[in-house]
Structure formats: structure tokens, C-alpha cells
Scaffold this active site. Sequence first.
Site, PDB file in Angstrom:
ATOM      1  CG  HIS A 144     -16.164  -6.426   6.090  1.00 53.38           C
ATOM      2  ND1 HIS A 144     -15.843  -5.754   7.247  1.00 53.38           N
ATOM      3  CD2 HIS A 144     -15.055  -6.406   5.320  1.00 53.38           C
ATOM      4  CE1 HIS A 144     -14.584  -5.328   7.168  1.00 53.38           C
ATOM      5  NE2 HIS A 144     -14.086  -5.712   6.006  1.00 53.38           N
TER       6      HIS A 144
ATOM      7  CD  GLU B  53      -3.059  -1.239   2.089  1.00 54.39           C
ATOM      8  OE1 GLU B  53      -3.099  -0.333   2.948  1.00 54.39           O
ATOM      9  OE2 GLU B  53      -3.893  -2.146   2.008  1.00 54.39           O
TER      10      GLU B  53
ATOM     11  CD  GLU C 199      -8.383   1.433   1.982  1.00 49.25           C
ATOM     12  OE1 GLU C 199      -9.467   0.904   1.754  1.00 49.25           O
ATOM     13  OE2 GLU C 199      -7.457   0.853   2.562  1.00 49.25           O
TER      14      GLU C 199
ATOM     15  CG  HIS D 260      -9.853  -5.170   0.744  1.00 52.09           C
ATOM     16  ND1 HIS D 260      -9.930  -3.812   0.595  1.00 52.09           N
ATOM     17  CD2 HIS D 260     -10.624  -5.699  -0.238  1.00 52.09           C
ATOM     18  CE1 HIS D 260     -10.746  -3.525  -0.408  1.00 52.09           C
ATOM     19  NE2 HIS D 260     -11.189  -4.643  -0.927  1.00 52.09           N
ATOM     20  CD  GLU D 261      -6.446  -4.781   4.265  1.00 53.46           C
ATOM     21  OE1 GLU D 261      -7.145  -5.749   4.578  1.00 53.46           O
ATOM     22  OE2 GLU D 261      -6.924  -3.658   4.013  1.00 53.46           O
TER      23      GLU D 261
ATOM     24  CD  GLU E 291      -9.791  -6.414   8.800  1.00 47.43           C
ATOM     25  OE1 GLU E 291     -10.048  -5.892   7.706  1.00 47.43           O
ATOM     26  OE2 GLU E 291      -8.681  -6.910   9.071  1.00 47.43           O
TER      27      GLU E 291
ATOM     28  CD  GLU F   6      -7.044  -2.445   0.102  1.00 46.06           C
ATOM     29  OE1 GLU F   6      -7.530  -1.337   0.260  1.00 46.06           O
ATOM     30  OE2 GLU F   6      -6.683  -3.182   1.070  1.00 46.06           O
TER      31      GLU F   6
END
Lengths: 702, 702
Positions: free
Chosen positions: B412, B173, B507, B482-483, B414, B501
Site C-alpha cells: 500500500h 466520489e 467504503e 485509488h483517487e 498512500e 477506484e
Amino acid sequence: MSARNLFLSPLFILILNSTSAQEIGNLRLGKTNLHLFLDGYGRPNYEVSFNGKAVIEASHLGMVLAEDENLDKNFEVIGTRKNSFDQNWQPVWGEVKNIRNHYEELTVRLRQKQSGNLLNIIFRVFEDGVGFRYEFPLQPGLKYFVVKDEVTQFHMGGDHKTFWIPADYDTNEYPYTTSRLSEVDNTELVKKSTDIAVRVAPDPNGVQTPLMMKTNDGLYINIHEAALVNYPAMQLHVDRNNFILTSTLVPDPVGSKAFLHAPALTPWRTIIVSDNAADILASKMILNLNEPTTLKNTSWIKPTKFVGVWWEMQTEKATWSYSDFPDSTDAHGNLIPNHRHGANTQNVKRYIDFAAKNNIGAVLVEGWNTGWEDWFGKWKEDVFDFVTPYPDFDIKEISSYAKSKGVKMIMHNETSGSATNYERQMDTAFRLMNKFGYTSVKTGYVGKIIPRGEYHDGQWMVRHYERAAKKALQYHVMIDMHEPVRPTGLQRTYPNWLACEAARGNEYNAFSEFGNKPEHETILPFTRLMGGPMDYTPGIFKLRGYSKVAGRQVQTTLAKQLALYVTLYSPIQMAADLPENYEGHMDAFQFIKDVPVDWDDTKILEAEPGDYLTIARKEKGKGNWFLGAITDENSRKTKISLGFLDRGKKYRARIYADGDNADLHNNPESYKITERTVSSIDELDLNLVAGGGAAVSFMEIK
Amino acid sequence: MSARNLFLSPLFILILNSTSAQEIGNLRLGKTNLHLFLDGYGRPNYEVSFNGKAVIEASHLGMVLAEDENLDKNFEVIGTRKNSFDQNWQPVWGEVKNIRNHYEELTVRLRQKQSGNLLNIIFRVFEDGVGFRYEFPLQPGLKYFVVKDEVTQFHMGGDHKTFWIPADYDTNEYPYTTSRLSEVDNTELVKKSTDIAVRVAPDPNGVQTPLMMKTNDGLYINIHEAALVNYPAMQLHVDRNNFILTSTLVPDPVGSKAFLHAPALTPWRTIIVSDNAADILASKMILNLNEPTTLKNTSWIKPTKFVGVWWEMQTEKATWSYSDFPDSTDAHGNLIPNHRHGANTQNVKRYIDFAAKNNIGAVLVEGWNTGWEDWFGKWKEDVFDFVTPYPDFDIKEISSYAKSKGVKMIMHNETSGSATNYERQMDTAFRLMNKFGYTSVKTGYVGKIIPRGEYHDGQWMVRHYERAAKKALQYHVMIDMHEPVRPTGLQRTYPNWLACEAARGNEYNAFSEFGNKPEHETILPFTRLMGGPMDYTPGIFKLRGYSKVAGRQVQTTLAKQLALYVTLYSPIQMAADLPENYEGHMDAFQFIKDVPVDWDDTKILEAEPGDYLTIARKEKGKGNWFLGAITDENSRKTKISLGFLDRGKKYRARIYADGDNADLHNNPESYKITERTVSSIDELDLNLVAGGGAAVSFMEIK
């Protein structure tokens, strides 16, 4: 001497300490006294004495946290709370029917002057010692935090005799060394212990707990921990000059010790003390410091004896694997059998038949599932799937055969240390057990741990073992763990967690160069077994000639193998030898058939760590008593008063003793069996040869 | 000069090499040529040229294994095998309907002279570059083994212009730096990138792949990998003096790189080359080097656009958490609401209504499940359970409401980096999705990885991501990670793995100090997107004033946000802004309503990494085309030939351009919409302001 030097001198520190130390208080029960104070640096200190004799001299307590949030000095006491407790409780299974939990409790609430951080230390004083634990209360300054070190000290104040194994992060499978504290150095022992699968012992002066000590003035002291949950195992660094033991925690891959979330509790640190070695073995302090089980229905938890397809692999008569090479496959991609695979249907049925005929409740089968051709080493993650049988192991047929014979099957789940893989497969594995009626599982962790860089005894694995025990509980399966962290009394909380290995078991007599010395089994109860039952796998009858290695032998007599069923307590006990080795000695095997694995009462009649041990136990729910007596490398004559027997009752005593010409090296399998009718006013002469033992059954005559 | 010095001199080595080097062969397709030889040390070497220009100068290949089983020199060639391949295949979804896989393959079989160990290297030459991978065949000397290092080199032979991010073990990132190879130094960039959750970049001269380069003589070269399975990500160390890139593999906690079991294959190393930047983007080499899916039924895999309860948390209008503090509970132990929780039933229904009304297929809701009060940091293992909704999120009500409106819900999950926890909960989590009709899941890995000491891009996590994709597949759920590690074309094998991602997304314009520079989106397609689709979350309309931080803005115009739906390909595209920010601009939002996420054809019309990009794509199964054009910090005028349109057809073109008075900093939200009827013989003038763009829909007139 300059002012600067003066400031650093020990003398100055001593003065500082003595002028500003602050009393916290004393706590006493029976002969045990605990004294607490803050020293001149605001460090909590404790002292323990027993019957007026020093057990622990002034020793620091505290925590070092990551990110400079140390909790080891500059404390003030903001409150104390006292509590007295005296209750009886009944374990689901155990050495005794009733356990008294009697203690005086003092909670010391500490606040750090600068940070405002809070730390409580909870002390419990028992008649047989002291337990204490740290508590991190809910507080604004400390929520999720990382323990870098625990500074708990045990200042022994003398160069005690001690029975120790190296502080290894991965294993407890060492022989014990008996030495003074000043002589503790594990370097050579670790180096030469090549029979142990994984060894990581970075501190040459580090030892494991339970650590057994004996002082020059006759005190027996045992240091261990209770309720090891969500925390790494505590090991002890020995300061050989000052006789101070300091806790060292097993690290994780990045060197952290514990990840905690306030409110949090550490395990209890336990100091058991007596002027009588027998009282150490009789202590229930560690169990008492564990939480009671919350399980309502415990009817499915049943202690058992078992035989198994196991010793034949240990002695290389058979193989765990179906094929000799992982890549040895035929044109259809199927493994080519080596025809030496132990876990084949026919052989398993032979064990089931033997068990059914001889009052043995269960059969363990190792090597039943695919993966054994190349299971060990190279830190492999996905070796076993825990559900796929080899083609010659008909799980359906075997399960229904066992059921028809009234024998339970014990599942075997070797993980080769890959806990991540096991966690992914666990539900599938336990569903298989439920489907085929396996009521117990023996798990194994031979190999370097995955997650890689974690150790068998670190926080992550401690949590894993608890997860496995909980998962087993959820599926109503009893669990017996091999190569886990050593136990700390959690069998009270999880009564389906019957036993662990976590020490050097009988199997070392099969595959290691030196085996287990005759003294080994006289030390185990004072060390490893203080935390909980061990699956030692006794009962080897063929004590020589079982190995391809010339001269290798089990270093006990046959009678001592029988005695171990009483002296090494476990609710799950193997009759470890092969059926064919028992079949020529069914008169001696009678003791194994008779001896129970659950007890109403236990009397430690004679005990000296490293030397000898005599224990009598009363069968659960019945009137029969059983006695085991063992000795080390020295022969021993002893006269046992039978005063432990129920007064006024008569018993048929069957005495399994070393034969008249028994000899540890030349004739270990010689035994003699005699019978007498006895009562509690009688005495019994026992004559143990070097490395020998005696076993006695006292069957109540009604 | 002594004899010893002579021996070590480069001159002598050159002579040695040239005298004993051994030709292996050449392989050519179109303009691409590959030359292979063993040098004087028996090291495999390769050279690549394109149209006669050097792409890779002589570079070593090989492996360094643990336990001194190195496989990097002393080889002899024991055989070669050639293969020609030319087939078309159809992806389940993608940028084009048909993909041609055309290559010449050469397998070089090597044997190490002393050890006898075998290593194969498989080369494929495509019209647009070269791929190669290592193969460890089944062999007696090498079964389970550990890769310590891979010595793959890419000798660039010149000080190329390069677009790079730091070789970080945990994240991609970063903003891109454009520099010469000789200038690569990530020290300062890593230090100041405090907006990134976790950063571990030990090599100051290390860069990530896909690495985009441009030579002084006009070649575009892209280095990456394909089919990253069971192996760590490859990063590149830049030798700034000699312009040699060497593969460095992301390590595990103990410094090992990969645990493999022969037969084993490494991922492909890819070198894509062209004299035209557009061809780099059009390359399908990475997809072609991945395995086809074995999935029979792909009807449940459906590309989609979505809106979500997300940007309002990124911009601090709402919170992921239900309460402001984890310990903020009432007398009953329930969390006390902060009344700013985004994922509440009413708010979610607002998004569902907006989606239903505007041709948006799905709604993502973050912060729906318990644990967000203290989810980040301190390396916590058990934050989320993935199944327990907050009290104000009525999952049953929301699911049936979404169903009644024809809108799909996106789950979602996380993990906060705790992969071990997620693996334990995964089945439960996916069962919940099935139960409530969630057809997709967005996973997240914000935080340090657990198993502790593992990295996001190491072998263990690479295997974890694949496990997650497989688990999702098993439950018929599409997945957007993501990540994770950056993609390598595995969407061909797992077509339910829609996007990742794994780069600096939109973001960062919300929470980071510097946001994303205008050039960022012109570099991403040449770097991160070479491996697969990115969930960049475009479509922000309120480009200023969304943040509490004065002066913060999204560094594009509104028209460029629209263009990104075409220039940044993904089968799952978010309309990331809040419904209320769209509602004042529904004429511009029409483009988002119209633009599809799956295509029959793609034309890269103009491309220069770091400068500009114009792409046209044809809607899957329909006659419509869509065009996106973007520029960097420089304004740009361009004339686009519409020759890509289907000949003879007429289209209603709707052009969303920067407004006449649009200005990146002072008036970024200014746009103008014009309409024309066009055909393939027409041209289109586009006028992009600095940081601007244009989007065009060409709706077929039937």
C-alpha cells in the site's frame, strides 16, 4: 470630531502605543545595539543602531498564517534566554582560512494572548550587524501550517542611496539601479529587460536582497537573509514615503508562501552595517548564521578553474544543438547535423589540451546531450534526459582523454526550468557523472518553472535546489547552479555547492542589447555576492568583434577582466574566452594561470559600491598574494599600500595594468605588464582607465 | 430591422451556413451513421444517428490554443482517408476471451485558411457508436503548443434522462443524480458532500464522463473518452436550454489545459449508443480505441481476490497510525503505541491464515508504514517515505509467512496527494516490493495534489498515473490506483494496471453520512466502469452495527454483496469484511471463494441503469458460470433463461438469494442458499428484495 474618528486617529494610536508598550531588552556587541519591545498592540518591535546612529528604526515583526492563525500581534513575552558565542571555524574553502563567529544571542519567547500560540524570535547581535529568525516551537495549537505573509519590517528612517534590482519571482539577472529609496520603481526596467528569459515582478516598488544602502551620514547597510531552507526567498517592498522595507515572500501557484511543520525555523534576516564599505564585504555574518557542514570527508571537494565549450555558443560561432531543426532528420530518423555543433569530440579535445597546458583544472561542455534543437519556451516538461550524448560527442573517448591529460570534466545539466523532469532523472544523471569521472556539474534553470505556476525563488524550488545539492553530495559531485534562487550562505552547510549564477553574468555582454555597465562588477560584491560565490565567467580577452551585432562589446578593459578573478570571489572560476582568443595574449593569460581559487586570507583595501573596489588575497597554503582593482565608468588613480604582504618577505610583483593608450570603447584590449620586486613597506601606484582595472600577482621569493 | 441586426440574426446565419456549408461525407457501420460537414464559418461539424434516430445533432469540433493560434474555424478540407478494420484480439485478462475490433475509419485533413495550420480529425464508426480524436500533424507553424480549450460539442437534441456526478477537477466520489439534462445543477450536491476529501467543481452545470443518458424514444447513449494519455480529463458543460454538452478540460495551476508537441493526438471522444441498455455494458469500443500492449511477457500479471487490513480502520475498530499523536514519543524519540494499530504482525498473520484457508490469493495491509499520525491535510509534501514499516509490522517475517502459506502480499502506497514526493521515492518503493515479494500495489491520492495547484484530473497528474503504471510494469508489479482520474481503457495498453477506484466505493457506507444508495451499483457499470475495472471492495457481510454512528448501514442485502462480484467487474476484487464477520457465514462466503476474477465470456442478461442488472460470466479456462443479479430500492422478481450455459452440459447451481424475511433495513443479512442441477434449457426464478440481489454459481458437472 466624533468619538469614532478619534479612535482611528494616528494621535490616539500613538498615545495607546506609548502608554502600554513593554520593554523586552537591549543586546549589544561592539558598536551594534539592538533594542526590543512590544508595542501597544502587543506587536514585537526591534530597533538597531550602530555607533549611536540609527540603522533600523522601530519596526514590526510577525507572521500572518492561513486560516486566521495570525502571529503578528497581541503577544506577551513569556520568557527570554541569553547566550554568548565566540568560536573560530575553518571553511572547506573560502576567502579566508579562519572565520570568527562572535555574537550575543537573545531568544524572545512570545505567546499570543487569545490563541495561546507560541512564537519565538531569535536575535543575534554581531560586531557588524544583527541577524534574527522566527521559530515556531512544538505546540498543541500549531502543527502543520501555511505562512500567508511575513510582516518583518526594516524601517530605514531615511531616504538612503540604494543599489537595487527588481523583486522578480524568477530572476536576478537585472542590471543594478542606483537611486534613493524614494525613487525605487522597477516598472520600466522590467518592461525593457526582454533579454531575460523569464520575468515576473508584480510589485513596482519591490526590490531583491541582498539590498545595499548608504545613508546620508555615511553608514553602509546591507539587508539579506541567511540559511534559506524550506522557505521562499524574501524580497522587499519599499514604502517610498516612509522608507519602510517590508518582507514579501515569493508565492506558490495558489498564493501561499510557505508550508511548515512545527518545530520550524525561518531563514535568518540579516542586517550588516558599518561606517566603512570594506567591512560590509569582509563580513562573515551570513556564513556564520548557516549551519556547519556535517560532512566528514571533504577531500573530494576541490575548487577549480575551468575553460569550456560555451562562449562560442554565446557569441553564435557554434550551436548548443547538433541540428538546426528538431524535425530535421534523415531517412533513418537521425538528426541531420548542422556542422556548427560546439560540443563535438574534436573541439572538446582542443579545450582539454588548452586546459592541460595552462594549469586549468577542468573543462565544461554545454550542448553535449540531445534535446537542444527545441529546448526553450512553451513550458515543456520533458526536454532533456541528461544522459544521451549527441552522436558527435564521444563521452567515453572524451572522458578517458581528459583523464590522460589530468583534466577534470564538468557535466552540464540544463533543465530548461523543468525541475520535475530533473528530479525524475537526477539519479540517472549523477550515475552517469560517476561512471565517466565527472566531478562537477553545472545545472541550469532557463525557463518557466515546472511544477507550472511555481517560481524560481518559491519554497518548492528552494527545496529543489537543496535536494540537488544533497543529491550531488551523495554522489560526491560539486555543483554550480545557474538561474537558481540567489545564495544565502548555504555553502557552509553544503561545501560541494561551490557557486551559483543568480545574477547578471558576463554572458549578458554577449547576447543582451546593453550588456553590463562598467559599474556592474563594483556593485555585485555588495549585493549578489554577499550570499555566496558567483560563477560570473570572467576572462574575456576579445572584448570587441565577438558578436555579429555591430558595436557590441564587453564594457571593461582586458586588465579589468583579469582583476575580476580577485574581486569576484568564487571557488570555481571560468576562463570564459575561446582558446584562440587567449593564444595571442599568453602573457596576460599568465595571470589566469597563476591566480588561485581558494584563499588563506583576504583584505578589502578600497571599496565604494558602484564606484571602485580593490582587494588583495593570499593563496591557500602558499605565500603568494594576488590583487585586483577595478573601477566604474570613471578612470581612477590610486596608491595602494602593500602593508598586507607578509612582513619581511620579498615578492616578485607582476602588474597587469590598462595600457597607456587603453580606452574602454576604442582600445579596451590594451594592457601592459610590468614587474617589480616589492615588500610590505612598499606602495603601488595604479592607474585605471574608465571601465578599467589592474591585476597584480605577488609571488613570494624564497 | 437594420442591416446590422439582419447580419446577426439566426435566420441570416442559417442562410449563410446552408449556402456555404461543405459536405465532407458519411460513414456507416451497422445501424450507426456519421455525417460530417464544414459549416459556413469553416467549422467542422458532425452528426450521429443510430437506426435512423438522431443521437448527436450537428455539433462543432475544434481547438482553441494559447497565443491566438485557434483551430476552430476557417478550415478547408484538404483531404480525407478511409480505412476499414476488422480484427479479433485477446486481452491479458477481462470479461471476455476474444474481442472484435470492427470499425470504419475516416481521417479528415483540415487546413486553416489564414494560418495554414493543419488539424486532422480521425473518426471511427463502430456498430455500437462513434469515436473520434484530434491529431496535430507535424507542421511548420505548430510545434510545441498549449491547448487553452477544446470546443468539442455533443448536441443531444433532447432533454434526455441522465445519470451524472459533478464535474469535479479532483474527485469522482459522488453519488449519482438521475435527472433530465435541463435539471443538471450540482451546486447543492457539491456543497453538502463534505465526506469527500477534496472537491473543486467550479461549473454548476458541469458533469463528469462517462455520462449515461436515455432518450425519450428509448436510445441509450454513453459519452466518455478512450486512451487518456498526456491530456487532461474531459468534463462536460451542460447547456440546459439547448441540450448541448461542451467539453471542458481540467486546467493546470495557471489555467492552461494541455501542453502538446506536434505530432500529437488527443484522447478519443466516445459515443456509445444502442436501443438496448445491455449493449452499452457489452460494448468494447473504449478498449478497442486503446493501443494494444507492447508487453511480451504477461505471465506475471495475475488477477486475484484479496482480503486486507482495511475495513477495520474504515469502521474505526483499528487505526492506520501506530500512535494517536505525531508528537507522542517516549524518551528515546520513539512513537508511543496506541495499541489499536491494525497493521501489526499478529493481525496480518490472521488475515494471511484466512486467505490461505479460503482460496483468497492476496492480503492488502494499509497503515504498515510510518507517517499516518498526521498524514492528511495542510497540503504537506513529505508525509510518507513508502519504505519504513512501523515497529510492530515485521515486513520480513510477514513476507516469509505469506510465502509459506502461498499468499501474495499487496503493498500500500498512500501519497496523500503528494505526487512529487511519490515520484522521488517510487524507485525505492518498488525495489522494496521486489525485495519482499509484493506482486501488487494499491496506490492512493487522498488530498490536494502536489505540485500545488494541479488537480487529480489535469494533464500533469494524468501523466503521473501513467508514469506510475509504467514504473510498476518495469518492476513487474500490478497496480490498483485509488483517487486517480477515472479510467479510459488504458488497461489494454498497461495490463498490469488492474483497476482504479475513481468513484464512490463501498467504503462510503463506513464513513459517510448517507452511504451509497441501493441504486448506486446499478448505475456504476453504465458510468464509471465503462472506462475500466473498479476496486469497489464488495463483500461486506456485517451490514449493520459495524459503525459507531447509530443507524448507519450498508444499503444492500448480503446476497447483493455477493452479486456485486459478478456485476461489478474487476480483475482484483476484495473480500472487504473482517475474517470474524465471515466466519459465522462460511456457507455464504463459499460464493466468494468460488467466484473467479477473470472470464472467458460475459452475458449482460438484463440491464436498466438506476434500476437493475443481471450478468452471467464464464470462468476463465473452465466450464463454470457465475451469475449476479441486483436491484435498486425496489424489489424485483425475474425469470432468467439459462440459455447462456454451454449447451448439453449439466451444472450444479448454487443460488445465494435474499432470505424470505430479508429486509434492507431490518434484516439485510438474511440469505438463503439452495441448490439445483440445471442446464441451458432451464429457467431460474429470482426474487430480489428492495436493495437486494442474488448470486449463482453454476459448477460444471463433469
